[in-house]
Design a protein around this motif. Sequence first.
Motif, PDB file in Angstrom:
ATOM      1  N   TRP A 240       3.927  36.370   6.199  1.00  0.00           N
ATOM      2  CA  TRP A 240       4.274  34.920   6.417  1.00  0.00           C
ATOM      3  C   TRP A 240       5.570  34.816   7.070  1.00  0.00           C
ATOM      4  N   VAL A 243       4.918  35.555  10.896  1.00  0.00           N
ATOM      5  CA  VAL A 243       4.585  34.347  11.913  1.00  0.00           C
ATOM      6  C   VAL A 243       5.022  33.035  11.468  1.00  0.00           C
ATOM      7  N   PRO A 248      -1.918  30.225  14.721  1.00  0.00           N
ATOM      8  CA  PRO A 248      -2.913  31.247  14.970  1.00  0.00           C
ATOM      9  C   PRO A 248      -3.482  31.174  16.292  1.00  0.00           C
ATOM     10  N   THR A 259      -6.361  29.045  10.117  1.00  0.00           N
ATOM     11  CA  THR A 259      -5.137  29.169   9.462  1.00  0.00           C
ATOM     12  C   THR A 259      -4.769  30.736   9.555  1.00  0.00           C
ATOM     13  N   TRP A 260      -3.450  31.163   9.450  1.00  0.00           N
ATOM     14  CA  TRP A 260      -3.014  32.685   9.375  1.00  0.00           C
ATOM     15  C   TRP A 260      -3.668  33.219   8.111  1.00  0.00           C
ATOM     16  N   VAL A 311      -0.768  41.265  16.026  1.00  0.00           N
ATOM     17  CA  VAL A 311       0.085  41.371  14.939  1.00  0.00           C
ATOM     18  C   VAL A 311       1.041  42.225  15.093  1.00  0.00           C
TER      19      VAL A 311
END
Length: 317
Positions: A240, A243, A248, A259-260, A311
């Motif tokens: 969390w 990001v 996303p 969503t992430w 990522v």
Amino acid sequence: MTTRREWLQRMLAAGALAVLDPRAAFGGDSTKAGLITRAIPSSGERLPIIGLGSSATFAQVARSEDAAALRAVLARMVELGGTVFDTAPQYGASEEVAGRIVQELGIGKQLFWATKVNVARRGGAADPAEARKQLEASFRRVGKPVIDLVQVHNMGDVRTQLPLLREYKEKGRVRYVGVTTTFENQYAELIETMRSERLDFIGTDYAIDNRDAENTILPLARERGISVLVYAPFGRTRLWRRVTGRKPPEWAAEFGASTWAQFFLKYAASHPAVTAITPATSRPDNMADNMAAAFGQLPDEATRKRMIELVDALPAA
Ligand SMILES: NC(=O)c1ccc[n+]([C@@H]2O[C@H](COP(=O)([O-])OP(=O)(O)OC[C@H]3O[C@@H](n4cnc5c(N)ncnc54)[C@H](OP(=O)(O)O)[C@@H]3O)[C@@H](O)[C@H]2O)c1
């Protein structure tokens, strides 16, 4: 003709709707339509790929004595087709509060209740009588005559506590047994135990930015026919933080992630060794977000690589 952009927008809209109600976006009128499930290798029984964990924020709220949010979280999970609930006597008030809610809501039969045992302190020996007492307390809290899964927490004196769990399994009081750890210095013992013991389950940490399990633990689980519960799929708060302030990517809509949370969970879910993932949450809206990851597509190998690249390029937490 639908352009790629229009199609992506439609997929994103479906993903956003799925956060509110995954069935509305993917399901039709049956709760479980479109729900991704995986088989437990030792029995063939299928579990929904997303469930609920109960340390972290869940445990904080359980401690606060206002269980209304947790009641809504558990009810939401079951309503959306989830069954797997991971807890432990070591998670403060979580097991007790969740057990009470489950009995009040009358959802005990719908849940796959996964708890743990460990009375060994700091790598020491476990007293079997004390371990039995802890197990009996878990039965009382959930009010189920048979508990679905009990695992030895954090590899605590496995030589004493695993045979005890087997005894409960033989008596029909526990359906599956296993061991857990998320500590790097216990991975060697976890691997050795997976090789030498007959286990139904293990529980371990695995996330898109914590992929060590892909080297040995996950392939070995497949080879030995052991179910895997994934813990800390968000790295607790780490992902969390990484990001924060970012959306996303649009291409995540190709596999139904808007969503992430769905992005991270679908990464873990797409590993074939994974049986179920149990992210912790204290919020019903986040529970619905997480359950949405159990619907629709999962990323293929090429997409998984693309996800990792994205990522890995994020700032460190
Ligand atoms: N050795 C073991 O046996 C072991 C060790 C570690 C974990 N576990 C199990 O695995 C579970 C999961 O691991 P974890 O709790 O450490 O970490 P985690 O699931 O990786 O992360 C939980 C955090 O993510 C947040 N979150 C959840 N869903 C979200 C969403 N959709 N959007 C935004 N934030 C979201 C939660 O806050 P909110 O409440 O605000 O949603 C919480 O802060 C544990 O609860 C436990 O059951 C077992």
